[in-house]
Design a protein around this motif. Sequence first.
Motif, short mmCIF file in Angstrom:
data_model
loop_
_atom_site.label_atom_id
_atom_site.label_comp_id
_atom_site.label_asym_id
_atom_site.label_seq_id
_atom_site.Cartn_x
_atom_site.Cartn_y
_atom_site.Cartn_z
N TYR A 45 -37.82 58.16 16.66
CA TYR A 45 -38.18 57.32 17.87
C TYR A 45 -36.76 57.58 18.73
CZ TYR A 45 -35.21 53.56 15.78
OH TYR A 45 -34.00 52.95 15.51
N ARG A 46 -37.29 57.10 19.99
CA ARG A 46 -36.15 57.05 20.98
C ARG A 46 -36.16 55.62 21.79
NH1 ARG A 46 -37.12 59.19 26.97
NH2 ARG A 46 -36.37 57.38 27.15
N LYS A 49 -33.01 55.08 27.98
CA LYS A 49 -31.89 55.73 28.10
C LYS A 49 -30.88 54.78 28.13
CE LYS A 49 -33.09 57.80 32.04
NZ LYS A 49 -34.71 57.44 32.11
N TYR A 52 -28.69 53.54 24.91
CA TYR A 52 -27.38 54.75 24.36
C TYR A 52 -26.10 54.37 25.14
CZ TYR A 52 -31.71 56.58 22.13
OH TYR A 52 -32.87 56.67 21.34
N ASP A 60 -29.83 51.64 14.28
CA ASP A 60 -30.53 52.79 14.60
C ASP A 60 -31.88 53.07 13.56
OD1 ASP A 60 -29.04 53.36 12.37
OD2 ASP A 60 -27.83 55.04 13.52
N ASP A 76 -33.92 56.55 14.67
CA ASP A 76 -33.61 56.96 16.07
C ASP A 76 -33.36 58.20 16.05
OD1 ASP A 76 -32.70 56.22 18.95
OD2 ASP A 76 -31.03 57.06 18.14
N ILE A 77 -33.49 58.84 17.23
CA ILE A 77 -33.31 60.30 17.54
C ILE A 77 -31.81 60.86 17.38
CG2 ILE A 77 -33.38 60.02 20.17
CD1 ILE A 77 -34.46 63.13 18.24
N ARG A 78 -30.78 60.02 17.87
CA ARG A 78 -29.36 60.29 17.90
C ARG A 78 -29.19 60.47 16.45
NH1 ARG A 78 -25.24 57.25 21.40
NH2 ARG A 78 -26.05 55.34 19.92
N PHE A 243 -30.94 66.61 22.53
CA PHE A 243 -30.88 64.96 22.80
C PHE A 243 -31.10 64.46 24.23
CE2 PHE A 243 -27.96 61.18 23.31
CZ PHE A 243 -28.77 60.11 22.58
N VAL A 246 -34.48 65.19 25.43
CA VAL A 246 -35.48 63.95 24.75
C VAL A 246 -35.40 62.81 25.77
CG1 VAL A 246 -35.77 62.36 22.85
CG2 VAL A 246 -35.69 64.78 22.45
N LEU A 247 -34.01 62.56 26.12
CA LEU A 247 -33.86 61.13 26.91
C LEU A 247 -34.05 61.40 28.38
CD1 LEU A 247 -30.42 59.85 25.60
CD2 LEU A 247 -32.70 59.51 24.98
#
Length: 256
Positions: A45-46, A49, A52, A60, A76-78, A243, A246-247
């Motif tokens: 998931y994300r 913006k 982050y 996360d 989390d994606i990161r 990354f 995605v954001l």
Amino acid sequence: MEKIIESLKQIEAKYKIEILYACETGSRAWGFPSPDSDYDIRFLYRHEKDWYLSLFERKDTVEVMTKDDFDITGWDIRKSLLLLKKSNNPLIERFQSPIEYYSKPGFKKDFQYLIEQYYSPTAVYYHHYSIAKKYWEDILDQQEFRLKNFFYLVRSLLSCNWILNDKSVLPMHLEGLLKYADQLIADELRQLVKLKATVGEKYLHQKNDLLDKWIRNLFLTLEASGEHHGVNNSDIYLLDEFFLKVLYGEANDRKG
């Protein structure tokens, strides 16, 4: 399926996240479920913006156990991309799952490309080798054991054997891993898969001399194979680029 999708939508709303990909893992996705196997649902998931943009580390992961016994965990994606840098096997195999609940358009294809770039056969090999050793030590001297534990052992052994024969990303499903197994052994394991589909998780199975000998011989082969099976890309550029995509990339509509 509908209950799982509904649970995922509720998680999105509660945690203010966007799910990018969701699938089944565990025995149902590995190809040897029991009638009482639970559902192991995993997703990426994300956040928005601004989430982050903080000096402080934030949680996360999302972990939920529903009243329907859905074991749901999200990364989390990161976090996921940093784990991919290390060729994290649980993350990689999620994108080999035969049971997919949701994928944002284009996301899975792009992530699979990254997996190919950062896949380390050595890292995945030792992940599975450690699992195989653990379960082998648990059942080594037993005349009967839980089929669930036996298949954990076998799946990891077959994964190691795959890497000895093939440097590509290994399959998640047991049937795919049988590609490099002897036909007699493969047929014996298929029969056990059919049996496991009819018995509960606590069922105890008698030791099979043919499979016991095969396991011992395969461990000898693995131990003689050496330590280096191939490494992954060490450049983080592609992960950074993805990354940001995605954001900040254009939003895609959710599939129906």
